[in-house]
Design an enzyme around this catalytic site. Sequence first.
Site, PDB file in Angstrom:
ATOM      1  N   SER A   1       0.493  -8.990   1.446  1.00 54.41           N
ATOM      2  CA  SER A   1      -0.911  -9.168   1.954  1.00 54.41           C
ATOM      3  C   SER A   1      -1.337  -8.963   2.899  1.00 54.41           C
ATOM      4  O   SER A   1      -0.575  -9.362   4.097  1.00 54.41           O
ATOM      5  CB  SER A   1      -1.282 -10.644   1.259  1.00 54.41           C
ATOM      6  OG  SER A   1      -2.620 -10.782   1.412  1.00 54.41           O
TER       7      SER A   1
ATOM      8  N   GLN B   1      -8.267  -7.869 -10.646  1.00 54.03           N
ATOM      9  CA  GLN B   1      -8.820  -6.387 -10.253  1.00 54.03           C
ATOM     10  C   GLN B   1      -8.532  -5.441 -11.263  1.00 54.03           C
ATOM     11  O   GLN B   1      -9.500  -4.586 -11.499  1.00 54.03           O
ATOM     12  CB  GLN B   1      -8.722  -6.451  -8.682  1.00 54.03           C
ATOM     13  CG  GLN B   1      -9.248  -4.908  -8.114  1.00 54.03           C
ATOM     14  CD  GLN B   1      -8.997  -4.825  -6.782  1.00 54.03           C
ATOM     15  OE1 GLN B   1      -9.755  -5.526  -5.820  1.00 54.03           O
ATOM     16  NE2 GLN B   1      -7.956  -4.376  -6.357  1.00 54.03           N
TER      17      GLN B   1
ATOM     18  N   HIS C   1       0.647  -1.162  -0.075  1.00 50.51           N
ATOM     19  CA  HIS C   1      -0.244   0.061  -0.002  1.00 50.51           C
ATOM     20  C   HIS C   1       0.847   1.278  -0.012  1.00 50.51           C
ATOM     21  O   HIS C   1       0.550   2.228  -0.780  1.00 50.51           O
ATOM     22  CB  HIS C   1      -0.904   0.119   1.411  1.00 50.51           C
ATOM     23  CG  HIS C   1      -1.840  -1.008   1.362  1.00 50.51           C
ATOM     24  ND1 HIS C   1      -1.730  -1.925   2.064  1.00 50.51           N
ATOM     25  CD2 HIS C   1      -3.090  -1.467   0.489  1.00 50.51           C
ATOM     26  CE1 HIS C   1      -2.696  -3.103   2.146  1.00 50.51           C
ATOM     27  NE2 HIS C   1      -3.556  -2.534   1.214  1.00 50.51           N
TER      28      HIS C   1
END
Lengths: 299, 299
Positions: free
Chosen positions: B189, B157, B41
Site C-alpha cells: 500500500s 472498490q 501497481h
Amino acid sequence: MIVIRDTATLREEIKQRRRAALGADVQVGLVPTMGYLHDGHASLMRAARKQSDVVVLSIFVNPIQFGPNEDFDSYPRDEERDLALAEREGVDIVFIPTVEVMYPGPTKTKIQVSGLTSRLCGASRPGHFDGVTTVVAKLFNLVQPDLAFFGMKDAQQVAVLQQMVQDLNMPVHIVPCPIVREEDGLALSSRNVYLSEEEREQALVLSRALREAESAVTSGTVKQVTDLRRQLEQTIGTSSLALIDYVEILTFPGLEPLDENMLLNTIDQDLIIALAVKFGRTRLIDNIRLQKAEVHAYV
Amino acid sequence: MIVIRDTATLREEIKQRRRAALGADVQVGLVPTMGYLHDGHASLMRAARKQSDVVVLSIFVNPIQFGPNEDFDSYPRDEERDLALAEREGVDIVFIPTVEVMYPGPTKTKIQVSGLTSRLCGASRPGHFDGVTTVVAKLFNLVQPDLAFFGMKDAQQVAVLQQMVQDLNMPVHIVPCPIVREEDGLALSSRNVYLSEEEREQALVLSRALREAESAVTSGTVKQVTDLRRQLEQTIGTSSLALIDYVEILTFPGLEPLDENMLLNTIDQDLIIALAVKFGRTRLIDNIRLQKAEVHAYV
C-alpha cells in the site's frame, strides 16, 4: 432501418458501422425518446439525420423517472406508428428495449446532479432527474453516440444533462433543439392526448403567457422580476382550469433563481421563463428563453 | 511512453491509436492509480500489458474521495519515480492531470452505488465511494478503455465498480488482480510509508490473522461466523498498537452481511474477510477471499 431490442445486438451493430469506416470518423447521433412520437421528435430526428452518419432512435418509457403516483402505466405507447415515423425520417437504428433489458435487476447505481435539479420539475417530481440522468447515461454507454439530440421543451433536462456530460467528461455533445408548437401555439407533447377539448383550448394560455411575457420584457413594460412573474400568473389565471405548479424566472443554463426585486436589464445572463401548469389530471410544461441581448433591448 | 496532462490531448491520442488500426480491434487497458506506485501497481500494469494493445496508466490523487480529516494533503507523491516504473513496465500513455484539469469547477454530478457502499470502508469513510465511482467514471469516459485493472486489496472498490459498470452499461470490463504482499505478508500500500518501524512490525498481524482464519475455516476448526470473527479479533488483539476499525465477514461480491450464528458450511456463496485496522495514525486494510468450495472443504 433496423429494429433492435437487446443490448448485445445494439453494441455489435454500432461497432460494425464504425468499423466499416476503416478509421474514418463516423458520427453517431442518438435521439432518446419515450415514444408516442410527434413532430417535436421528428424535428430531433431531422437534426440528427443532418448532423450524423448513423442515426439511432431509442424508445423507452423509463420507469425510474416516474414517481409512484405519476403516469408510468398510462403513458401513451404506439410502437407501430412510431416505427413508421422513424422510417420516414431516415432513422438507421431503432432501439426498443423492455424494462427487463434496461433493468435486469434493481439498479443500485444512480447519477445525481445537484443544484440544477432542486428547482422546477426537480422540486415537483422528486427523484425524476436521477431517473433521467441514470437512463440517459445507460443509453450513452450502450450507443456511444457523438451527438445526442434533446428538445428544449424539457429545458431543465437539457441543462441537467449538459452538466452531467461536462462533470463526467462524457464523450458526447448534447444538441438542444427548439420547441415545436402546434399552429395555435401549444407546445407538442406526448401528454397532450390526455387533454379534453376544453382543456386543450385553455392550455393555449401557456404559450400566450410566454409570448406576452417576452414582449413585455423586450418592450420594457415590465422592469422587475416580480412584475414579470405577476404578469405571467395573471395571464395564466384567466384560464379557469389552469392550476399552476410553478412559474419560474431563472438564469439559463445555470437555473439560478433571481431576486424578486432585481431589475431585468441588470441581469448579465440568458434567462428562462419556465411554467408547469395542470389542466385536469394533465400536467403540461412550457418555457421560453430570453437572451441577454433581448432582456437588455429596451434600455 | 508519452506523458499527457490534459484531457483534449488524451482523447486525441487514444482516438489516433484506435484509428491507426483501420477498423481492427484495439484493446485499450486502463490502470487507474493515485501514484506513489509499488509492486502492487506494477502487477496491474503487467496484467494490462499482457491483455491490451494500448496501456494507459492514470495517476491522480482524487480529492473528492478523501474525507475532510483524511490524508489528501499528505498522501505520498513521487512523479519521477512513478514515471520510471511505468516506463519499465511498458506503459504506453501516462495521464497525470491536476485537480483543476479533472475538476475545472465544483462537480455537481455524483455517481452513487447504494447497498454495497454502506458497509466496510463505506461506513468508515462516508462519501468515499461516491468520490471513487465519480472519478473512475470520468477516467472511463476520457480514456474509453476496454479493460480496467484494479487490485483486490480494495475488494469493496472492485465490487462497487463492477456494480456501477453493470448498472450503467459501461462498455468496459473490470479486471480484478490479486493482492501483492511483501515477503513477510504485509499487503502493499502506498500508505505503508506512514508506518513507524514498530507499527510496520505489528501490522503483520493483519495478514497473519487472515491466513489463520482461512486455515481455521478450511480445517473446520471454526464452524460459525461468530467464532471466525472472534478468532480474527483475538489475533489482531495480540498487537498492542492495533485499533480495529472493522472486522467483517461478508458475501462476495454482493457484500451482504451474514447472521453471526450461521454455520459457515451452509453458505452457498464466496465470502470475503475484510479488515480495517489503525496503527497510530495509519489506517490499513487487508482482506482474503474464501471460495465457496474452500468454505465447504471440511464437511
